[in-house]
Motif scaffolding. Structure first.
Motif, short mmCIF file in Angstrom:
data_model
loop_
_atom_site.label_atom_id
_atom_site.label_comp_id
_atom_site.label_asym_id
_atom_site.label_seq_id
_atom_site.Cartn_x
_atom_site.Cartn_y
_atom_site.Cartn_z
N THR A 101 0.10 -3.75 -0.09
CA THR A 101 0.39 -5.18 -0.11
C THR A 101 0.68 -5.59 -1.54
N HIS A 102 1.80 -6.29 -1.75
CA HIS A 102 2.17 -6.80 -3.07
C HIS A 102 1.24 -7.96 -3.39
N ILE A 103 0.40 -7.81 -4.41
CA ILE A 103 -0.65 -8.79 -4.70
C ILE A 103 -0.11 -10.19 -4.97
N PRO A 104 0.90 -10.37 -5.84
CA PRO A 104 1.35 -11.74 -6.12
C PRO A 104 1.92 -12.48 -4.91
N THR A 105 2.56 -11.77 -3.98
CA THR A 105 3.21 -12.44 -2.85
C THR A 105 2.46 -12.29 -1.53
N GLY A 106 1.59 -11.29 -1.43
CA GLY A 106 0.89 -11.02 -0.18
C GLY A 106 1.73 -10.29 0.85
N GLU A 107 2.92 -9.85 0.46
CA GLU A 107 3.83 -9.17 1.38
C GLU A 107 3.43 -7.70 1.55
N VAL A 108 3.35 -7.25 2.79
CA VAL A 108 3.12 -5.83 3.07
C VAL A 108 4.44 -5.11 2.80
N THR A 109 4.42 -4.15 1.89
CA THR A 109 5.65 -3.50 1.47
C THR A 109 5.81 -2.08 1.97
N ARG A 110 4.70 -1.47 2.38
CA ARG A 110 4.79 -0.07 2.82
C ARG A 110 3.59 0.29 3.68
N THR A 111 3.84 1.13 4.68
CA THR A 111 2.77 1.67 5.51
C THR A 111 2.97 3.17 5.61
N LEU A 112 1.91 3.92 5.35
CA LEU A 112 1.93 5.38 5.46
C LEU A 112 1.03 5.79 6.61
N GLY A 113 1.42 6.84 7.30
CA GLY A 113 0.56 7.35 8.37
C GLY A 113 1.34 7.50 9.65
N PRO A 114 0.68 7.93 10.67
CA PRO A 114 -0.77 8.09 10.82
C PRO A 114 -1.27 9.41 10.20
N PHE A 115 -2.53 9.36 9.78
CA PHE A 115 -3.22 10.52 9.23
C PHE A 115 -4.41 10.85 10.12
N ASP A 116 -4.86 12.08 10.04
CA ASP A 116 -6.02 12.51 10.83
C ASP A 116 -7.35 12.11 10.18
N SER A 117 -7.32 11.81 8.88
CA SER A 117 -8.56 11.47 8.18
C SER A 117 -8.27 10.49 7.04
N ARG A 118 -9.32 9.80 6.58
CA ARG A 118 -9.19 8.92 5.42
C ARG A 118 -8.80 9.73 4.20
N HIS A 119 -9.38 10.91 4.07
CA HIS A 119 -9.07 11.75 2.91
C HIS A 119 -7.57 12.03 2.81
N ALA A 120 -6.95 12.37 3.92
CA ALA A 120 -5.50 12.63 3.92
C ALA A 120 -4.73 11.39 3.49
N ALA A 121 -5.18 10.21 3.92
CA ALA A 121 -4.53 8.97 3.52
C ALA A 121 -4.71 8.72 2.03
N TYR A 122 -5.91 8.97 1.49
CA TYR A 122 -6.16 8.80 0.05
C TYR A 122 -5.23 9.70 -0.76
N VAL A 123 -5.08 10.94 -0.33
CA VAL A 123 -4.22 11.90 -1.03
C VAL A 123 -2.77 11.42 -1.00
N ALA A 124 -2.31 10.96 0.15
CA ALA A 124 -0.93 10.48 0.27
C ALA A 124 -0.67 9.28 -0.64
N VAL A 125 -1.61 8.34 -0.68
CA VAL A 125 -1.45 7.18 -1.56
C VAL A 125 -1.42 7.63 -3.01
N GLY A 126 -2.29 8.56 -3.38
CA GLY A 126 -2.30 9.09 -4.74
C GLY A 126 -0.96 9.70 -5.13
N GLU A 127 -0.34 10.40 -4.19
CA GLU A 127 0.97 10.99 -4.46
C GLU A 127 2.03 9.91 -4.64
N VAL A 128 1.95 8.84 -3.88
CA VAL A 128 2.92 7.74 -3.99
C VAL A 128 2.79 7.02 -5.32
#
Length: 71
Positions: free
Chosen positions: A9-36
């Motif tokens: 979510t873009h903080i100044p505007t509140g607009e959702v700009t990207r969605t990643l997933g689905p992932f099998d675990s939170r850890h996989a999602a954390y890793v994907a966000v870190g890569e982005v």
């Protein structure tokens, strides 16, 4: 059954700009966000069960969603 998604979510505007997933675990999602964003983020658990991390100007949210729920 649920899947894990990461949403930016873009903080100044509140607009959702990207969605990643689905992932099998939170850890996989954390890793994907870190890569982005190009670095490992520190995640904070919210009372809702979601996890938040900020890499200004984006706020990332990782949460489980029921399969078939509206994105």
């Amino acid at each position: 059954m649920s899947s894990v998604y990461a949403t930016a979510t873009h903080i100044p505007t509140g607009e959702v700009t990207r969605t990643l997933g689905p992932f099998d675990s939170r850890h996989a999602a954390y890793v994907a966000v870190g890569e982005v964003v190009g670095q490992v983020l520190t995640w904070e658990r919210q009372a809702t069960g979601a996890y938040l991390a900020e890499k200004y100007p984006m706020l990332w949210t990782v949460e489980e969603r029921e399969v078939g729920s509206v994105l």
